[in-house]
Design a protein around this motif. Structure first.
Motif, mmCIF file in Angstrom:
data_model
loop_
_atom_site.group_PDB
_atom_site.id
_atom_site.type_symbol
_atom_site.label_atom_id
_atom_site.label_comp_id
_atom_site.label_asym_id
_atom_site.label_seq_id
_atom_site.Cartn_x
_atom_site.Cartn_y
_atom_site.Cartn_z
ATOM 1 N N GLU A 2 0.826 -1.208 0.000
ATOM 2 C CA GLU A 2 0.000 0.000 0.000
ATOM 3 C C GLU A 2 0.859 1.256 0.000
ATOM 4 O OE1 GLU A 2 -3.401 0.763 -0.194
ATOM 5 O OE2 GLU A 2 -3.353 -1.279 -0.994
ATOM 6 N N GLU A 3 1.898 1.258 0.805
ATOM 7 C CA GLU A 3 2.782 2.428 0.857
ATOM 8 C C GLU A 3 3.508 2.611 -0.467
ATOM 9 O OE1 GLU A 3 6.703 4.123 3.279
ATOM 10 O OE2 GLU A 3 5.591 2.397 4.079
ATOM 11 N N LEU A 4 3.922 1.489 -1.061
ATOM 12 C CA LEU A 4 4.605 1.552 -2.352
ATOM 13 C C LEU A 4 3.679 2.153 -3.416
ATOM 14 C CD1 LEU A 4 7.487 0.571 -3.066
ATOM 15 C CD2 LEU A 4 6.460 -1.505 -3.988
ATOM 16 N N THR A 5 2.431 1.728 -3.408
ATOM 17 C CA THR A 5 1.459 2.240 -4.376
ATOM 18 C C THR A 5 1.194 3.724 -4.144
ATOM 19 O OG1 THR A 5 0.422 0.044 -4.470
ATOM 20 C CG2 THR A 5 -0.849 1.900 -5.339
ATOM 21 N N THR A 6 1.132 4.132 -2.891
ATOM 22 C CA THR A 6 0.908 5.547 -2.576
ATOM 23 C C THR A 6 2.086 6.405 -3.037
ATOM 24 O OG1 THR A 6 -0.501 5.009 -0.683
ATOM 25 C CG2 THR A 6 0.518 7.200 -0.700
ATOM 26 N N GLN A 7 3.295 5.894 -2.877
ATOM 27 C CA GLN A 7 4.465 6.640 -3.357
ATOM 28 C C GLN A 7 4.375 6.864 -4.863
ATOM 29 O OE1 GLN A 7 8.424 5.451 -2.054
ATOM 30 N NE2 GLN A 7 7.586 4.541 -0.184
ATOM 31 N N LEU A 8 3.987 5.822 -5.597
ATOM 32 C CA LEU A 8 3.841 5.967 -7.043
ATOM 33 C C LEU A 8 2.714 6.941 -7.375
ATOM 34 C CD1 LEU A 8 4.446 5.246 -9.977
ATOM 35 C CD2 LEU A 8 2.938 3.267 -9.729
ATOM 36 N N GLU A 9 1.604 6.851 -6.659
ATOM 37 C CA GLU A 9 0.480 7.750 -6.910
ATOM 38 C C GLU A 9 0.891 9.210 -6.730
ATOM 39 O OE1 GLU A 9 -4.239 7.931 -5.799
ATOM 40 O OE2 GLU A 9 -2.832 7.311 -4.225
ATOM 41 N N ASN A 10 1.668 9.494 -5.704
ATOM 42 C CA ASN A 10 2.112 10.871 -5.461
ATOM 43 C C ASN A 10 3.062 11.353 -6.556
ATOM 44 O OD1 ASN A 10 0.609 10.939 -3.094
ATOM 45 N ND2 ASN A 10 2.334 10.343 -1.792
ATOM 46 N N LEU A 11 4.010 10.505 -6.932
ATOM 47 C CA LEU A 11 4.979 10.887 -7.963
ATOM 48 C C LEU A 11 4.315 11.069 -9.317
ATOM 49 C CD1 LEU A 11 8.275 8.794 -7.566
ATOM 50 C CD2 LEU A 11 8.056 11.280 -7.651
ATOM 51 N N LEU A 12 3.512 10.102 -9.710
ATOM 52 C CA LEU A 12 2.868 10.165 -11.010
ATOM 53 C C LEU A 12 1.804 11.263 -11.036
ATOM 54 C CD1 LEU A 12 2.846 8.987 -13.810
ATOM 55 C CD2 LEU A 12 1.354 7.144 -13.015
ATOM 56 N N GLY A 13 1.150 11.469 -9.903
ATOM 57 C CA GLY A 13 0.176 12.554 -9.822
ATOM 58 C C GLY A 13 0.833 13.905 -10.046
ATOM 59 N N ARG A 24 -1.510 -1.489 -11.800
ATOM 60 C CA ARG A 24 -2.850 -2.053 -11.613
ATOM 61 C C ARG A 24 -3.384 -1.712 -10.220
ATOM 62 N NH1 ARG A 24 -3.894 -5.977 -15.602
ATOM 63 N NH2 ARG A 24 -2.037 -6.455 -16.845
ATOM 64 N N GLN A 25 -2.499 -1.819 -9.213
ATOM 65 C CA GLN A 25 -2.910 -1.496 -7.846
ATOM 66 C C GLN A 25 -3.314 -0.029 -7.743
ATOM 67 O OE1 GLN A 25 -3.245 -4.834 -7.005
ATOM 68 N NE2 GLN A 25 -2.984 -3.916 -4.983
ATOM 69 N N LEU A 26 -2.550 0.839 -8.387
ATOM 70 C CA LEU A 26 -2.883 2.262 -8.379
ATOM 71 C C LEU A 26 -4.211 2.513 -9.086
ATOM 72 C CD1 LEU A 26 -2.422 5.274 -8.070
ATOM 73 C CD2 LEU A 26 -0.772 5.179 -9.946
ATOM 74 N N LEU A 27 -4.415 1.879 -10.225
ATOM 75 C CA LEU A 27 -5.630 2.105 -10.999
ATOM 76 C C LEU A 27 -6.868 1.602 -10.260
ATOM 77 C CD1 LEU A 27 -6.630 3.311 -13.623
ATOM 78 C CD2 LEU A 27 -6.211 1.110 -14.745
ATOM 79 N N ARG A 28 -6.697 0.592 -9.398
ATOM 80 C CA ARG A 28 -7.830 0.074 -8.617
ATOM 81 C C ARG A 28 -8.410 1.138 -7.690
ATOM 82 N NH1 ARG A 28 -6.157 -5.355 -5.686
ATOM 83 N NH2 ARG A 28 -8.239 -5.030 -4.803
ATOM 84 N N ARG A 29 -7.634 2.170 -7.388
ATOM 85 C CA ARG A 29 -8.139 3.259 -6.550
ATOM 86 C C ARG A 29 -9.099 4.183 -7.316
ATOM 87 N NH1 ARG A 29 -2.695 4.975 -3.018
ATOM 88 N NH2 ARG A 29 -2.362 2.897 -2.106
#
Length: 664
Positions: free
Chosen positions: A256-267, A560-565
């Motif tokens: 979850e933390e890994l996915t959040t890091q990607l979400e913040n960077l890509l966002g 995929r994990q990020l897109l599930r959000r």
């Protein structure tokens, strides 16, 4: 985004050389910048810079180029965008600098003068290629972005160094006499594209990604070979160094933390790429990458995002329903163009002029058409390109993960497995499997080309050979001379997946994917932006553990994990389709006569590069349905079509005999 060109005369040619050619060179790039043109000429220095403008940021005259710095020391012609220019501007203003306009170009010049060229380049987040003239030192600096998103061709003639965004601009310089580079041509016929470290013309090279070439007029005096300038190229950013360091410093944390890091960077990358003074939208295929980009755009927008897709209406090739479903869920303002196969085929004659190196990725057709559609509504379009290379989305990545322990098996067992797969491939080729009462998905899995590929991989003697077979092409045997390889400077990775990803990121990405997007979008005066290829996202991707990319036999796990959000699972879980067209079927029916005529040109020319007997056998096997050779044949056809166009262009320009001696 724009088109740039330049001339730097050798000392002996300063008083006799033609700087007037900059007008014709720049004019050839009109499609890259229809909003205006500009020139900066210094006869004493023997320098001319040209610019075609596609106005995106600061539409006023304050954004025109070539642009001089506030001090008057530097002048720049620049293609691209610096996405973090507002942050850089605030930093510079805090130290007392002021600005005339609101463009990123002016910020670039101020940053270079304040921090120095290399330090400024390292702080730029964006895509760019530029020529920068230092009036004080009389040095011309040519620079390119980290990933090679923006093209920059360089050549030296007897009297000048010339550079341009596209090869067609160089034809406007007197004395530019190109000859075919046989190694580059052989590589194109093998891969379908010319690698970034090669050029189809001898004496021309592409500035490597993440590098700067700094030259004076004396540095290339009387030099015919552009290779003489290679020792003056320095890298201000290196993917090899980034990847090697990142693999030693992998991120350790929960999913979850890994996915959040990607979400913040890509966002952040998406948000920065949504800055424009013109209408903006996005390409949406309904796949993982474009859906993720659009989801992050819509989450940060106060109005529906404009999205675009092409509907082909041919089974197995039409992604439009998936794109429409994603658009409905996210609430975008979606535009779908329903295109007949005839309309798609009608653009084929345009391809050699748009891609002025031979190019045979058949997805160039829908990319060109969706760019044409988008340009009717917007001037900037975000794209999902880069997701496969960063997060392992190609079938070879899954295979590498599945076969990583293959060579622990006894050689005899591997031989038996390879022989079994080969036998099934022969049965499939003769339609034995097609007559069995099995499901469509199993029949697809047992296609002859897939089974033949599996047999080849199982027969690999070691990991090096497995890597070669995973990235190789069946069209290698259609040429008389084999192409040379690249990536001699790749880091020593301890896993096959990292080796494949590095090979893709330094080969396929800049040589195919980014060329396809740049030429297709710029042919329509449309700026394409790739947030997944933001250097901060790329560097993050290399720090990920392999399981964050490939898990449970599927790639791009973390995306995929990020897109599930943002999307329900039903809109995420579908087979990777790609942005392809049914070239194989077209060659058998509507394009058959056209292809036969092109192949006749090869036969009649007694081609020194292509082995016509093998090409003809490949053609007959495909037409008769014995084996699908669509990719190999498309490479041959696109190469010969390009060669015919180059020969016609040479004749129309009354080129001297021998200048295109190897065009056939």
């Amino acid at each position: 985004m724009c088109g740039i060109a330049g001339i730097l005369l050798a000392p002996h040619a300063v008083h006799t050389g033609s700087l007037r050619a900059i007008a014709q060179m720049t004019s050839a790039l009109h499609h890259r910048g229809p909003d205006g043109e500009g020139f900066w000429v210094n006869r004493e220095a023997g320098l001319a810079l040209g610019h075609r403008r596609l106005a995106i940021i600061d539409l006023s005259e304050a954004g025109r180029q070539p642009m001089c710095s506030a001090s008057g020391r530097h002048v720049i012609t620049f293609n691209g965008e610096i996405y973090n220019f507002r942050d850089l501007r605030r930093d510079l203003e805090s130290t007392g600098h002021s600005f005339r306009g609101t463009s990123d170009t002016e910020v670039m010049l101020c940053a270079i003068e304040t921090w120095g060229l290399d330090a400024a380049l390292k702080r730029f987040a964006g895509m760019f290629a530029f020529g920068l003239w230092d009036l004080k030192t009389r040095v011309l600096h040519l620079a390119r972005d980290r990933m090679g998103k923006k093209p920059l061709y360089i050549a030296s003639t007897r009297e000048a160094l010339i550079f341009a965004s596209e090869l067609k601009a160089m034809n406007g310089f007197p004395g530019f006499s190109p000859e075919l580079d046989l190694d580059a041509a052989a590589t194109m016929l093998s891969k379908g594209w010319v690698p970034d470290d090669k050029c189809i013309w001898q004496g021309v090279f592409k500035l490597p990604p993440g590098s700067v070439l700094s030259v004076t007029a004396a540095d290339f005096a009387d030099a015919r070979a552009s290779g003489s300038l290679a020792h003056r190229i320095r890298h201000w950013w290196s993917l090899a160094e980034v990847a090697a360091k990142a693999r030693r410093e992998q991120i350790v944390c929960g999913d979850e933390e890994l996915t959040t890091q990607l979400e913040n960077l890509l966002g952040l990358a998406v948000r920065e790429r949504m800055v424009a003074d013109v209408p903006l939208g996005a390409f949406l295929s309904g796949g993982i990458d474009s859906s993720t980009v659009v989801a992050l755009m819509q989450a940060q927008s106060d109005r529906p995002v404009r999205t675009f897709t092409i509907a082909f209406g041919e089974p197995g090739f039409d992604e439009a329903p998936h794109a429409a479903a994603v658009a409905r869920h996210l609430g975008t303002d979606h535009t779908e163009l329903h295109l007949s196969p005839t309309a798609a085929r009608d653009v084929i004659p345009e391809l050699p002029r748009i891609w002025d190196e031979p190019f045979a990725d058949e997805s160039q057709i829908p990319t060109l058409l969706v760019s044409r559609l988008a340009r009717e509504h917007v001037t900037v379009a975000l794209s999902g390109d880069g997701g496969d290379e960063c997060f392992a989305g190609y079938s070879r990545h899954f295979l590498a993960n599945r076969l990583r322990n293959l060579h622990e098996f006894p050689p005899g067992l591997r031989w038996i497995l390879a022989a079994g797969a080969g036998g099934l491939a022969r049965c499939s080729r003769h339609d034995v499997i097609g007559r069995l009462p099995i499901s469509p998905s199993l029949r697809h899995a047992l296609r002859s080309d897939r089974l033949s590929r599996l047999a080849s991989l199982l027969a690999a003697a070691d990991e090096d050979e497995l890597l070669q077979r995973l990235t190789g092409s069946p069209s290698d045997n259609l040429v008389h001379c084999g192409p040379s390889t690249h990536n001699a400077g790749a880091p020593q990775f301890d896993d096959l997946l990292s080796r494949l990803l590095f090979d893709d990121m330094t080969g396929y990405l800049p040589g195919d994917i980014l060329v396809k997007l740049d030429r297709a979008s710029m042919a329509n005066s449309l700026e394409g932006r790739c947030p997944i290829l933001d250097h901060r996202v790329v560097e993050f991707s290399w720090r990920l553990p392999a399981a964050a990319k490939v898990r449970n036999g599927r790639g791009k796990w973390i995306l995929r994990q990020l897109l599930r959000r943002y999307l329900p699972q039903r809109l995420i879980d579908r087979p990777k389709q790609g942005f392809d067209v049914p070239v194989g079927a077209w060659l058998k029916e509507p394009l058959r006569a056209w292809a036969s005529d092109i192949l006749s040109d090869i036969r009649l020319s007694r081609d020194e590069l292509l082995d016509f007997a093998k090409v003809d056998a490949c053609w007959r096997d495909h037409i008769d349905g014995r084996q699908d050779h669509a990719r190999e044949l498309w490479s041959v056809l696109m190469f010969q079509t390009w060669r015919n166009e180059a020969r016609r262009s040479a004749a129309s320009e009354e080129t001297l005999p021998g200048e295109y001696a190897l065009l056939g």
